[in-house]
Write a protein that holds these residues in place. Structure first.
Motif, PDB file in Angstrom:
ATOM      1  N   GLU A   1       0.954  -1.217   0.003  1.00  0.00           N
ATOM      2  CA  GLU A   1       0.006  -0.155   0.350  1.00  0.00           C
ATOM      3  C   GLU A   1       0.596   1.554  -0.197  1.00  0.00           C
ATOM      4  N   PHE A   2       2.259   1.779   0.927  1.00  0.00           N
ATOM      5  CA  PHE A   2       2.646   2.428   0.519  1.00  0.00           C
ATOM      6  C   PHE A   2       4.058   1.548  -0.272  1.00  0.00           C
ATOM      7  N   GLU A   3       4.129   3.215  -0.460  1.00  0.00           N
ATOM      8  CA  GLU A   3       5.686   3.072  -1.543  1.00  0.00           C
ATOM      9  C   GLU A   3       7.264   2.579  -0.605  1.00  0.00           C
ATOM     10  N   ASN A   4       7.958   2.150  -0.842  1.00  0.00           N
ATOM     11  CA  ASN A   4       8.926   1.283  -0.108  1.00  0.00           C
ATOM     12  C   ASN A   4      10.389   2.368  -0.153  1.00  0.00           C
ATOM     13  N   GLY A   5      11.363   3.140   0.604  1.00  0.00           N
ATOM     14  CA  GLY A   5      12.076   3.687   0.796  1.00  0.00           C
ATOM     15  C   GLY A   5      10.651   5.257   0.904  1.00  0.00           C
ATOM     16  N   SER A   6       9.886   5.531   1.459  1.00  0.00           N
ATOM     17  CA  SER A   6       9.458   6.837   1.085  1.00  0.00           C
ATOM     18  C   SER A   6      10.252   7.535   2.790  1.00  0.00           C
ATOM     19  N   ASP A   7      10.125   8.491   2.354  1.00  0.00           N
ATOM     20  CA  ASP A   7      10.460   8.799   3.972  1.00  0.00           C
ATOM     21  C   ASP A   7       9.201   9.378   5.023  1.00  0.00           C
ATOM     22  N   THR A   8       7.932   9.023   4.043  1.00  0.00           N
ATOM     23  CA  THR A   8       6.748   9.273   5.170  1.00  0.00           C
ATOM     24  C   THR A   8       5.742   7.824   5.327  1.00  0.00           C
ATOM     25  N   TYR A   9       6.862   7.092   5.496  1.00  0.00           N
ATOM     26  CA  TYR A   9       6.264   5.583   5.874  1.00  0.00           C
ATOM     27  C   TYR A   9       5.406   5.120   6.343  1.00  0.00           C
ATOM     28  N   LEU A  10       6.163   5.992   7.414  1.00  0.00           N
ATOM     29  CA  LEU A  10       6.001   5.288   8.839  1.00  0.00           C
ATOM     30  C   LEU A  10       4.551   6.406   9.352  1.00  0.00           C
ATOM     31  N   VAL A  11       4.942   7.533   8.881  1.00  0.00           N
ATOM     32  CA  VAL A  11       4.056   8.616   9.166  1.00  0.00           C
ATOM     33  C   VAL A  11       2.686   8.211   8.414  1.00  0.00           C
ATOM     34  N   ASP A  12       3.055   7.971   7.599  1.00  0.00           N
ATOM     35  CA  ASP A  12       1.783   7.338   6.644  1.00  0.00           C
ATOM     36  C   ASP A  12       0.639   5.499   7.581  1.00  0.00           C
ATOM     37  N   GLN A  13       1.571   4.849   8.151  1.00  0.00           N
ATOM     38  CA  GLN A  13       0.891   4.366   8.927  1.00  0.00           C
ATOM     39  C   GLN A  13       0.439   4.587  10.166  1.00  0.00           C
ATOM     40  N   VAL A  14       0.837   5.365  10.439  1.00  0.00           N
ATOM     41  CA  VAL A  14       0.387   5.874  12.276  1.00  0.00           C
ATOM     42  C   VAL A  14      -0.779   7.037  11.762  1.00  0.00           C
ATOM     43  N   LEU A  15      -1.056   7.413  10.604  1.00  0.00           N
ATOM     44  CA  LEU A  15      -2.029   7.943   9.908  1.00  0.00           C
ATOM     45  C   LEU A  15      -3.173   6.900   9.558  1.00  0.00           C
ATOM     46  N   GLU A  16      -2.796   6.117   8.916  1.00  0.00           N
ATOM     47  CA  GLU A  16      -3.974   4.646   8.726  1.00  0.00           C
ATOM     48  C   GLU A  16      -3.823   4.178   9.682  1.00  0.00           C
ATOM     49  N   GLN A  17      -3.831   4.011  11.376  1.00  0.00           N
ATOM     50  CA  GLN A  17      -3.801   3.356  12.212  1.00  0.00           C
ATOM     51  C   GLN A  17      -5.143   4.252  12.890  1.00  0.00           C
ATOM     52  N   ARG A  18      -5.162   5.906  12.823  1.00  0.00           N
ATOM     53  CA  ARG A  18      -5.825   6.582  13.867  1.00  0.00           C
ATOM     54  C   ARG A  18      -7.150   6.141  13.124  1.00  0.00           C
ATOM     55  N   LYS A  19      -7.110   6.236  11.594  1.00  0.00           N
ATOM     56  CA  LYS A  19      -8.127   5.829  10.928  1.00  0.00           C
ATOM     57  C   LYS A  19      -8.974   5.208  11.435  1.00  0.00           C
ATOM     58  N   LYS A  20      -8.483   3.885  11.961  1.00  0.00           N
ATOM     59  CA  LYS A  20      -8.990   2.950  11.985  1.00  0.00           C
ATOM     60  C   LYS A  20      -9.830   2.824  12.858  1.00  0.00           C
ATOM     61  N   ASP A  21      -9.274   3.317  13.781  1.00  0.00           N
ATOM     62  CA  ASP A  21      -9.387   3.510  15.757  1.00  0.00           C
ATOM     63  C   ASP A  21      -9.048   4.694  16.392  1.00  0.00           C
ATOM     64  N   PRO A  22      -9.484   5.669  15.758  1.00  0.00           N
ATOM     65  CA  PRO A  22      -8.720   7.165  16.449  1.00  0.00           C
ATOM     66  C   PRO A  22      -8.968   7.351  18.349  1.00  0.00           C
ATOM     67  N   GLY A  23     -10.091   6.398  18.441  1.00  0.00           N
ATOM     68  CA  GLY A  23     -10.300   6.506  20.118  1.00  0.00           C
ATOM     69  C   GLY A  23      -9.136   5.411  21.141  1.00  0.00           C
ATOM     70  N   GLU A  24      -8.700   4.488  20.141  1.00  0.00           N
ATOM     71  CA  GLU A  24      -7.319   3.788  20.826  1.00  0.00           C
ATOM     72  C   GLU A  24      -6.002   4.157  20.645  1.00  0.00           C
ATOM     73  N   ALA A  25      -5.783   5.062  20.089  1.00  0.00           N
ATOM     74  CA  ALA A  25      -4.782   6.183  19.547  1.00  0.00           C
ATOM     75  C   ALA A  25      -4.523   6.969  20.573  1.00  0.00           C
ATOM     76  N   ILE A  26      -5.677   7.704  21.160  1.00  0.00           N
ATOM     77  CA  ILE A  26      -5.891   8.621  22.178  1.00  0.00           C
ATOM     78  C   ILE A  26      -5.181   8.232  23.220  1.00  0.00           C
ATOM     79  N   SER A  27      -5.473   6.744  23.405  1.00  0.00           N
ATOM     80  CA  SER A  27      -6.085   6.755  24.929  1.00  0.00           C
ATOM     81  C   SER A  27      -4.668   6.218  25.410  1.00  0.00           C
TER      82      SER A  27
END
Length: 116
Positions: free
Chosen positions: A11-37
């Motif tokens: 789903e994400f570009e390999n070698g991208s500088d924003t790889y981990l940021v994209d993963q965190v944003l995707e995780q927050r989209k799935k369950d925003p309450g868990e990320a805040i808690s």
């Protein structure tokens, strides 16, 4: 929140500088309450930052000590390398010393009237 760098690689570009940021944003989209808690209290975050700053300062001081040791050994290494080159090629070394001496003398004292 654990992020597995091998999951969703297609789903994400390999070698991208924003790889981990994209993963965190995707995780927050799935369950925003868990990320805040999962946020730690501010005092715990500050303590962790202070500890990290301490480790970084210690690493910087170790790097500075190593660099100063290397710089302190540089004149001896240069002298031994020069002696080795002088013994390996004495004629070329004498010629180089003569040229350097001539140019240095000329730069320091300037041109004489006889050379004009």
């Amino acid at each position: 929140m654990q992020i597995d760098p091998t999951s969703n690689e297609d789903e994400f570009e390999n070698g991208s500088d924003t790889y981990l940021v994209d993963q965190v944003l995707e995780q927050r989209k799935k369950d925003p309450g868990e990320a805040i808690s999962q946020y730690k209290p501010m005092s715990d975050q500050l303590a962790a930052l202070r500890a990290e700053i301490g480790r970084l300062a210690e690493s910087a001081s170790l790097i500075a000590e190593e660099a100063s040791a290397i710089v302190a050994q540089a004149p001896a290494r240069l002298r031994s390398e020069g002696e080795r080159q002088f013994h390996k090629r004495p004629v070329i070394s004498l010629l180089a010393i003569g040229i350097l001496s001539f140019r240095l003398t000329r730069a320091l004292l300037g041109r004489s009237y006889r050379m004009r």
